[in-house]
Design a protein around this motif. Structure first.
Motif, PDB file in Angstrom:
ATOM      1  N   ILE A  63      29.813   0.408  18.526  1.00 29.20           N
ATOM      2  CA  ILE A  63      30.635   1.573  18.903  1.00 29.20           C
ATOM      3  C   ILE A  63      29.676   2.036  20.250  1.00 29.20           C
ATOM      4  N   GLY A  64      30.579   2.901  20.993  1.00 28.27           N
ATOM      5  CA  GLY A  64      30.053   3.620  22.240  1.00 28.27           C
ATOM      6  C   GLY A  64      30.914   4.987  22.250  1.00 28.27           C
ATOM      7  N   TRP A  65      30.076   5.898  23.199  1.00 28.40           N
ATOM      8  CA  TRP A  65      30.965   7.098  23.600  1.00 28.40           C
ATOM      9  C   TRP A  65      31.133   7.261  25.162  1.00 28.40           C
ATOM     10  N   ASP A  66      32.176   7.682  25.582  1.00 22.24           N
ATOM     11  CA  ASP A  66      32.417   7.884  26.825  1.00 22.24           C
ATOM     12  C   ASP A  66      32.180   9.258  27.488  1.00 22.24           C
ATOM     13  N   ALA A  67      32.270   9.539  28.654  1.00 28.51           N
ATOM     14  CA  ALA A  67      31.873  10.906  29.082  1.00 28.51           C
ATOM     15  C   ALA A  67      32.859  12.052  28.471  1.00 28.51           C
ATOM     16  N   GLY A  68      33.728  11.554  28.196  1.00 31.75           N
ATOM     17  CA  GLY A  68      34.809  12.597  27.338  1.00 31.75           C
ATOM     18  C   GLY A  68      34.563  12.995  26.046  1.00 31.75           C
ATOM     19  N   SER A  69      33.424  12.160  25.295  1.00 36.97           N
ATOM     20  CA  SER A  69      33.038  12.254  23.900  1.00 36.97           C
ATOM     21  C   SER A  69      34.203  11.687  22.941  1.00 36.97           C
ATOM     22  N   ASN A  70      35.058  10.722  23.696  1.00 37.92           N
ATOM     23  CA  ASN A  70      35.692   9.713  22.991  1.00 37.92           C
ATOM     24  C   ASN A  70      34.946   8.577  22.279  1.00 37.92           C
ATOM     25  N   LEU A  71      35.531   8.064  21.432  1.00 40.15           N
ATOM     26  CA  LEU A  71      34.635   6.915  20.728  1.00 40.15           C
ATOM     27  C   LEU A  71      35.357   5.743  20.954  1.00 40.15           C
ATOM     28  N   TRP A  72      34.557   4.662  21.389  1.00 37.63           N
ATOM     29  CA  TRP A  72      35.243   3.320  21.600  1.00 37.63           C
ATOM     30  C   TRP A  72      34.411   2.238  20.559  1.00 37.63           C
ATOM     31  N   ILE A  73      35.411   1.407  20.219  1.00 33.47           N
ATOM     32  CA  ILE A  73      34.792   0.574  19.095  1.00 33.47           C
ATOM     33  C   ILE A  73      35.123  -0.943  19.461  1.00 33.47           C
ATOM     34  N   ALA A  74      34.505  -1.964  19.312  1.00 31.41           N
ATOM     35  CA  ALA A  74      34.509  -3.265  19.567  1.00 31.41           C
ATOM     36  C   ALA A  74      33.927  -4.250  18.903  1.00 31.41           C
ATOM     37  N   LEU A  75      34.361  -5.443  18.953  1.00 33.03           N
ATOM     38  CA  LEU A  75      33.667  -6.614  18.239  1.00 33.03           C
ATOM     39  C   LEU A  75      32.251  -6.549  19.110  1.00 33.03           C
ATOM     40  N   PRO A  76      30.939  -6.902  18.799  1.00 34.43           N
ATOM     41  CA  PRO A  76      29.637  -6.919  19.372  1.00 34.43           C
ATOM     42  C   PRO A  76      29.806  -7.722  20.698  1.00 34.43           C
ATOM     43  N   GLU A  77      30.452  -8.806  20.784  1.00 28.21           N
ATOM     44  CA  GLU A  77      30.389  -9.631  21.927  1.00 28.21           C
ATOM     45  C   GLU A  77      31.416  -9.048  23.040  1.00 28.21           C
ATOM     46  N   ASP A  78      32.392  -8.131  22.649  1.00 23.17           N
ATOM     47  CA  ASP A  78      33.314  -7.635  23.553  1.00 23.17           C
ATOM     48  C   ASP A  78      32.830  -5.964  23.978  1.00 23.17           C
ATOM     49  N   ALA A  79      31.709  -5.796  23.431  1.00 27.16           N
ATOM     50  CA  ALA A  79      31.355  -4.067  23.557  1.00 27.16           C
ATOM     51  C   ALA A  79      31.506  -3.710  25.164  1.00 27.16           C
ATOM     52  N   LEU A 113      40.268  -5.093  14.292  1.00 29.42           N
ATOM     53  CA  LEU A 113      38.923  -5.582  14.641  1.00 29.42           C
ATOM     54  C   LEU A 113      38.050  -6.004  13.486  1.00 29.42           C
ATOM     55  N   ILE A 114      38.394  -5.219  12.163  1.00 31.10           N
ATOM     56  CA  ILE A 114      37.610  -5.476  11.010  1.00 31.10           C
ATOM     57  C   ILE A 114      38.112  -6.863  10.603  1.00 31.10           C
ATOM     58  N   ARG A 115      39.329  -7.063  10.496  1.00 25.65           N
ATOM     59  CA  ARG A 115      39.868  -8.341  10.177  1.00 25.65           C
ATOM     60  C   ARG A 115      39.257  -9.443  10.971  1.00 25.65           C
ATOM     61  N   ALA A 116      39.226  -9.175  12.159  1.00 23.56           N
ATOM     62  CA  ALA A 116      38.889 -10.454  13.090  1.00 23.56           C
ATOM     63  C   ALA A 116      37.311 -10.481  12.893  1.00 23.56           C
ATOM     64  N   ARG A 117      36.622  -9.604  12.866  1.00 23.84           N
ATOM     65  CA  ARG A 117      35.084  -9.562  12.556  1.00 23.84           C
ATOM     66  C   ARG A 117      34.748 -10.293  11.290  1.00 23.84           C
ATOM     67  N   ARG A 118      35.473 -10.084  10.249  1.00 26.93           N
ATOM     68  CA  ARG A 118      35.169 -10.644   8.763  1.00 26.93           C
ATOM     69  C   ARG A 118      35.503 -12.058   8.811  1.00 26.93           C
ATOM     70  N   ALA A 119      36.625 -12.430   9.703  1.00 29.72           N
ATOM     71  CA  ALA A 119      37.119 -13.836   9.999  1.00 29.72           C
ATOM     72  C   ALA A 119      36.371 -14.775  10.955  1.00 29.72           C
TER      73      ALA A 119
END
Length: 428
Positions: A63-79, A113-119
């Motif tokens: 996870i990460g946060w941008d300058a607008g305080s919005n949330l970003w989520i990604a697979l670890p390798e794509d963060a 993303l969760i399905r891809a991570r689990r698989a």
């Protein structure tokens, strides 16, 4: 409402459990007397984003946060990958609204993303999920505020709009949650250049078309732009209902009805010629302290909301509105005051992305149906900024912005399957 036959084939128990975990968890954090309330740029909105962030981390996502305080989520390798395909929407709601409006778009990307991570599976290109703030206009008046800030187009007037409850400007509420308003006021895009390759947003349909057609999903061709006048005044002359003959009346109510009837005739003509238009006067009022059954009103106020996919149609309607007003004023002896106009340009979805969504639907055995969006969405702002954008509607009974939204989870999972197929092949 029963799910379409294809929904059962594309839904599964694990998917249902995951989707309900997301939707039920957020609903439990934001109940109101009816439905849910998640105010824009509020602590409650922050709580929802932090809840989704914790859920993502539990599933091994970054996870990460941008300058607008919005949330970003990604697979670890794509963060930290640039040029990502972004799936996103907003988490705020209208007061006492439904749980699916906005949230379904974030949940869809998160499920992918969760399905891809689990698989242990990767997509064709890096994929990131964006959970935004402040899309709804109900709290301050302006809408799409997070996406406008991200693209550097949030205006000073919008920033200074007062909150419907406490009256403080939106910029103050944005400052409270840590957004650097100097950058926003300067028109500096908060979205790093090159981070977003394209944008895809799932949203519940806010009308009845998919219900009537018996379809679970549709690709969106374009998002209608609009121009609005919140409080048009028609000023006439008061009089006794039984004593003033028609020839001597200056009746603003009949003048308003005359104007709306003329606009309705033009609406029908535009549709018959193959054009796109919708027109609504959703608020009509005379002064309750002065109005009476036996009194000709001296003034009526009404709202006017004109929407189309076509900029030329909107421009023509602006001209027509003023021409018709002049005619009605002469005929009825009244005066109209339009007041301020609020306008949003149409947002055309990228044709190649729309085709890719159609291909994904066809590949899953679905009817690749395409339709316009009557409501506005963050996708229009990204499209206008030059980011190729696309949208997918999932059917939903009872409209939106009310606690009775009725999206079936199996239909939602059909939409998730389409998004997954779209991302797995890779957008054009």
């Amino acid at each position: 409402m029963s799910a379409a036959p294809e929904a059962a084939a594309l839904a599964d128990d694990a998917g249902r459990e995951l989707a309900m975990r997301i939707f039920d968890g957020v609903a439990a954090l934001s109940p109101d007397r009816e439905g849910v309330s998640r105010p824009a740029f509020s602590d409650k909105e922050t709580e929802i984003l932090e809840h989704l962030a914790a859920l993502a981390v539990d599933e091994g996502l970054s996870i990460g946060w941008d300058a607008g305080s919005n949330l970003w989520i990604a697979l670890p390798e794509d963060a930290d990958a640039p040029g990502a395909s972004v799936v996103g929407s907003h988490v705020d709601s209208v007061p006492m609204g439904g749980n699916f409006d906005g949230l379904a778009g974030v949940a869809a990307g998160l499920v992918c993303l969760i399905r891809a991570r689990r698989a242990g599976r990767r997509f064709a290109r890096p994929v990131q999920v964006l959970a935004m703030r402040g899309e709804e206009s109900a709290w301050f008046g302006p809408c799409y505020n997070a996406s406008k800030a991200l693209t550097g187009v949030l205006s000073a007037a919008e920033i200074d709009s007062p909150h419907k409850g406490d009256g403080r400007p939106m910029g103050a509420h944005m400052t409270d949650i840590g957004i650097d308003m100097d950058r926003v006021r300067a028109g500096e895009p908060l979205l790093p250049e090159g981070r977003m390759r394209d944008y895809l947003e799932l949203h519940i349909e806010q009308g009845p078309l998919l219900i009537e057609k018996g379809l679970s999903v549709a690709a969106v061709s374009a998002i209608r732009g609009n121009f609005r006048h919140r409080a048009v005044r028609c000023i006439g002359e008061a009089g006794h209902s039984g004593a003033v003959p028609r020839a001597y009346r200056h009746d603003p109510v009949l003048a308003m009805a005359d104007l709306l009837s003329r606009l309705d005739e033009s609406w029908l003509a535009i549709l018959q010629q193959g054009g796109d238009l919708v027109l609504t006067a959703g608020m009509v009022n005379t002064d309750p302290e002065r109005s009476a059954m036996s009194r000709i009103a001296d003034e009526v106020t009404f709202s006017l909301d004109v929407r189309s996919q076509d900029t030329e149609v909107l421009d023509n309607m602006r001209t027509l509105l003023r021409d018709e007003i002049a005619e009605v004023e002469r005929a009825r002896g009244v005066r109209f005051e339009l007041g301020d106009e609020v306008a949003v340009a149409p947002g055309a979805m990228a044709a190649d992305r729309v085709s890719a969504l159609q291909d994904a639907m066809s590949g899953l055995g679905l009817d690749p149906f395409v339709m316009p969006s009557g409501g506005g969405h963050d996708a229009a702002i990204f499209a206008q900024s030059g980011i190729p954008s696309a949208m997918l509607f999932v059917r939903n009974r009872n409209g939106s912005h009310n606690p009775n939204e009725a999206m079936e989870i199996d239909d939602f999972l059909v939409a998730v399957a389409v998004i997954d197929a779209y991302l797995s092949k890779g957008a054009p």
